[in-house]
Design an enzyme around this catalytic site. Structure first.
Site, mmCIF file in Angstrom:
data_model
loop_
_atom_site.group_PDB
_atom_site.id
_atom_site.type_symbol
_atom_site.label_atom_id
_atom_site.label_comp_id
_atom_site.label_asym_id
_atom_site.label_seq_id
_atom_site.Cartn_x
_atom_site.Cartn_y
_atom_site.Cartn_z
ATOM 1 N N TYR A 198 -37.109 -32.109 16.217
ATOM 2 C CA TYR A 198 -37.157 -31.049 16.893
ATOM 3 C C TYR A 198 -38.335 -30.506 17.276
ATOM 4 C CZ TYR A 198 -35.947 -26.025 18.380
ATOM 5 O OH TYR A 198 -35.773 -24.982 18.908
ATOM 6 N N LYS A 203 -40.477 -29.692 21.040
ATOM 7 C CA LYS A 203 -40.990 -28.626 21.289
ATOM 8 C C LYS A 203 -42.583 -28.820 21.651
ATOM 9 C CE LYS A 203 -37.309 -25.843 21.900
ATOM 10 N NZ LYS A 203 -36.710 -25.838 22.972
#
Length: 247
Positions: A151, A155
């Site tokens: 994750y 990002k």
């Protein structure tokens, strides 16, 4: 001046708060997401609140090129776009089974959910983005600086995309920035993991002793998207209550 604003992931949480913030100014807002009933309810709620037909919706999984193109075409039917907010995504792979195949799947899933959704919507809408004066705001996360891996990596990739777009579009008078929140309450992000103990552990990391709110993140997005922020581009705005300093 009334503007046209597109918000992906606009049915709940930060996306809904963002749509509400723009609608409060009388802007025309299109919210995009995967769940038709959630979007329909969100649009109806905001339109009722403002006694005006300000918010419409388009259903699409923006990680799918065909659906993303259909959403872009639906938006483009109604004219130029002033603001693009890419909020769709989340940590869709909290863990893996430790095998190479499992790790690969987790990384692919988070990349598609957080990067591909932003890139396909943004690139599709670029021909319709107002020049000069267009604004693009991506939703990043504190995870881009400290993990978790798949994750956080996704990002962090959005940061690179933000920088590249800012350079590409600066000459057209378009700004591109990202907001990177820390722990924010009242979202679907953590689901059942948000136990009282978990929430306390996140709040204890902050200097202000509380979680952030979707409305606070929406306020930051709205500023970055404002006409007054025309000299602010290629930046990551960290909004984490002091959980991480100096970035």
């Amino acid at each position: 001046m009334t503007r046209r604003v597109v918000v992906s992931g606009g049915g709940t949480g930060i996306g809904l708060a963002t749509a509400a913030a723009f609608a409060a100014d009388g802007d025309q807002v299109v919210i995009i997401g995967r769940r038709t009933e959630v979007l329909k309810e969100a649009a109806a709620k905001l339109n009722t609140a403002h006694s005006a037909d300000l918010v419409s919706f388009a259903t699409a999984d923006l990680s799918d090129a065909t659906q993303a193109q259909a959403a872009v075409e639906a938006v483009a039917l109604h004219g130029p776009v002033d603001v693009i907010v890419t909020n769709a995504g989340g940590n869709v792979a909290w863990g893996d089974d430790g095998t190479p195949a499992g790790v690969a799947e987790a990384y692919r899933a988070n990349f598609e959910a957080n990067v591909i959704t932003a890139v396909l919507l943004t690139e599709g809408l670029l021909p319709y983005l107002r020049r000069p004066g267009g604004r693009i705001v991506h939703l990043s996360s504190i995870a881009a600086l400290r993990g978790p891996g798949s994750y956080g990596g996704a990002k962090a990739a959005l940061h690179a995309y933000t920088y590249e777009l800012a350079q590409r579009l600066g000459g057209d008078g378009v700004t591109v920035n990202a907001v990177a929140p820390g722990y924010v309450e009242d979202t679907e992000f953590f689901g059942g993991r948000a136990t009282p103990e978990f929430v306390k552990s996140r709040v204890d990391q902050t200097l202000v002793g509380r979680p952030g709110t979707p409305a606070e993140v929406a306020t930051a997005i709205k500023y970055l998207a404002s006409p007054e922020a025309g000299y602010l581009t290629g930046q990551i705005l960290h909004l984490n209550g002091g959980a991480m300093l100096g970035r």
